[in-house]
Enzyme design. Structure first.
Site, PDB file in Angstrom:
ATOM      1  N   GLY A 287       0.793  -1.276   0.059  1.00  0.00           N
ATOM      2  CA  GLY A 287      -0.052  -0.078  -0.092  1.00  0.00           C
ATOM      3  C   GLY A 287       0.833   1.273   0.074  1.00  0.00           C
ATOM      4  O   GLY A 287       2.440   1.240  -0.234  1.00  0.00           O
TER       5      GLY A 287
ATOM      6  N   HIS B 181       4.457   1.715  -8.122  1.00  0.00           N
ATOM      7  CA  HIS B 181       3.275   0.519  -7.900  1.00  0.00           C
ATOM      8  C   HIS B 181       2.342   0.368  -9.367  1.00  0.00           C
ATOM      9  O   HIS B 181       2.053  -0.492  -9.701  1.00  0.00           O
ATOM     10  CB  HIS B 181       2.435   0.536  -6.924  1.00  0.00           C
ATOM     11  CG  HIS B 181       3.187   0.611  -5.228  1.00  0.00           C
ATOM     12  ND1 HIS B 181       3.410   1.823  -4.649  1.00  0.00           N
ATOM     13  CD2 HIS B 181       3.631  -0.520  -4.932  1.00  0.00           C
ATOM     14  CE1 HIS B 181       4.151   1.217  -3.502  1.00  0.00           C
ATOM     15  NE2 HIS B 181       4.087  -0.165  -3.729  1.00  0.00           N
TER      16      HIS B 181
ATOM     17  N   GLN C 123      14.722  -8.533  -3.510  1.00  0.00           N
ATOM     18  CA  GLN C 123      13.478  -9.205  -3.478  1.00  0.00           C
ATOM     19  C   GLN C 123      13.183 -10.169  -4.817  1.00  0.00           C
ATOM     20  O   GLN C 123      12.531 -11.036  -4.799  1.00  0.00           O
ATOM     21  CB  GLN C 123      12.476  -8.222  -3.215  1.00  0.00           C
ATOM     22  CG  GLN C 123      10.916  -8.650  -3.168  1.00  0.00           C
ATOM     23  CD  GLN C 123       9.896  -7.698  -2.522  1.00  0.00           C
ATOM     24  OE1 GLN C 123       9.881  -7.610  -1.437  1.00  0.00           O
ATOM     25  NE2 GLN C 123       9.186  -6.914  -3.430  1.00  0.00           N
TER      26      GLN C 123
HETATM   27  O1  PAF Z   1       7.618  -4.993  -1.832  1.00  0.00           O
HETATM   28  C1  PAF Z   1       6.829  -5.189  -1.144  1.00  0.00           C
HETATM   29  O2  PAF Z   1       5.904  -4.057  -0.992  1.00  0.00           O
HETATM   30  C2  PAF Z   1       6.535  -6.370  -0.164  1.00  0.00           C
HETATM   31  O3  PAF Z   1       7.893  -6.732  -0.072  1.00  0.00           O
HETATM   32  C3  PAF Z   1       5.476  -7.449  -0.838  1.00  0.00           C
HETATM   33  C4  PAF Z   1       6.186  -7.913  -2.313  1.00  0.00           C
HETATM   34  C5  PAF Z   1       4.325  -6.845  -1.089  1.00  0.00           C
HETATM   35  C6  PAF Z   1       5.533  -8.598   0.170  1.00  0.00           C
HETATM   36  O4  PAF Z   1       5.249  -8.197   1.273  1.00  0.00           O
END
Ligand code: PAF
Length: 289
Positions: free
Chosen positions: A31, A37, A153
């Site tokens: 969020g 995003h 990630q």
């Molecule tokens: O990148 C993010 O915002 C978070 O690490 C994710 C991938 C939503 C996991 O909580």
């Protein structure tokens, strides 16, 4: 846009879409959405038929002294942005819905999770891998979209999907930047005006490293030094790490060659910011990827 809070509702919506022959695209988020995003949502919109976004501030990925309690939240604003971005389904579960009891199961990638950000955030990637694995079981997407800004990630999720044979394609979408080069991040909101003025030094440091490579430098330590010296121009910025590593394994390189990740992390007051650039380096060319 349909907004749901339970796992059962997501499953029902996805099942209905699949029965219509639709491909499912998934964007997991915590969020407080920004253009980064929304570029993931746009990529999902372009490639798949049902765009599912999750919004869940995952407690498992925050260390005891990190910013879980003060992590920025604004569900109403996020909903408006997602409507405008043509998201089809927003999954915004509570902590109880995701973790009705303490998790006994964890997904851990001990090597990929221990380097770069893992040195100062030792439990972070275990929390990320665990929640992303769980979200993949819930949504069962065909394609999942992640920001390239979080390069570690992406490496962790790609490896997890391969190791566990999870049938999802992973797309890494380019980092969205402010005009002065600062990577968009929900955590930029923590910056004071003075810190905000200093923050673009992270991207300048990465560019200094890239310039050294473009000039023919192939010693990782020399490239790293160019990054460190650039950050030192702003004494208020406390470097966590500046590294030149293999883009897949995240291991140190003996020579700058192949798929190369230049990664940086630094503290500016209350904020810890990260950034990176990825290159393909060969004898004849240095190409950004
Ligand atoms: O990148 C993010 O915002 C978070 O690490 C994710 C991938 C939503 C996991 O909580």
């Amino acid at each position: 846009m349909q907004v749901v809070n339970t796992i059962a509702e997501v499953r029902a919506a996805v099942r209905a879409a699949r029965s219509r022959g639709q491909r499912i695209g998934f964007v997991p988020t915590m969020g407080y959405l920004h253009e980064g995003h929304l570029s993931l949502v746009a990529a999902a919109r372009a490639e798949t038929d049902l765009v599912v976004v999750s919004l869940f501030v995952n407690p498992l990925q925050f260390g005891p002294n990190e910013d879980l309690a003060r992590y920025p939240r604004d569900l109403e604003r996020d909903q408006r942005l997602l409507e405008a971005g043509n998201c089809d389904l927003l999954f915004a579960p509570s902590v109880d819905e995701m973790y009705p009891r303490p998790m006994e199961t964890e997904v851990n990638l001990p090597n990929l999770a221990a380097v770069l950000c893992g040195r100062s955030r030792p439990t972070h990637f275990r929390g990320v891998a665990t929640v992303v694995c769980k979200l993949f079981q819930i949504v069962q997407p065909d394609v999942a979209f992640f920001g390239q800004k979080d390069a570690q990630q992406v490496a962790v999720v790609r490896r997890m999907v391969e190791d566990l044979s999870i049938p999802v394609e992973i797309r890494a979408v380019p980092t969205v930047r402010e005009p002065d080069g600062l990577a968009k991040s929900s955590r930029n909101v923590y910056l004071t005006p003075a810190e905000r003025a200093d923050a673009p030094v992270l991207y300048r440091a990465l560019q200094a490293g890239v310039q050294r490579i473009e000039a023919g430098e192939r010693r990782p330590e020399a490239v790293r030094e160019a990054m460190v010296q650039t950050v030192a121009e702003r004494p208020s910025v406390r470097l966590d790490y500046a590294e030149v590593v293999d883009g897949t394994s995240l291991r140190p390189l003996a020579v700058v060659d192949g798929y190369v990740l230049l990664a940086i992390a630094a503290y500016l007051g209350r904020a810890r910011l990260i950034d990176n650039v990825q290159l393909h380096v060969s004898a004849d060319e240095v190409r950004r990827v």
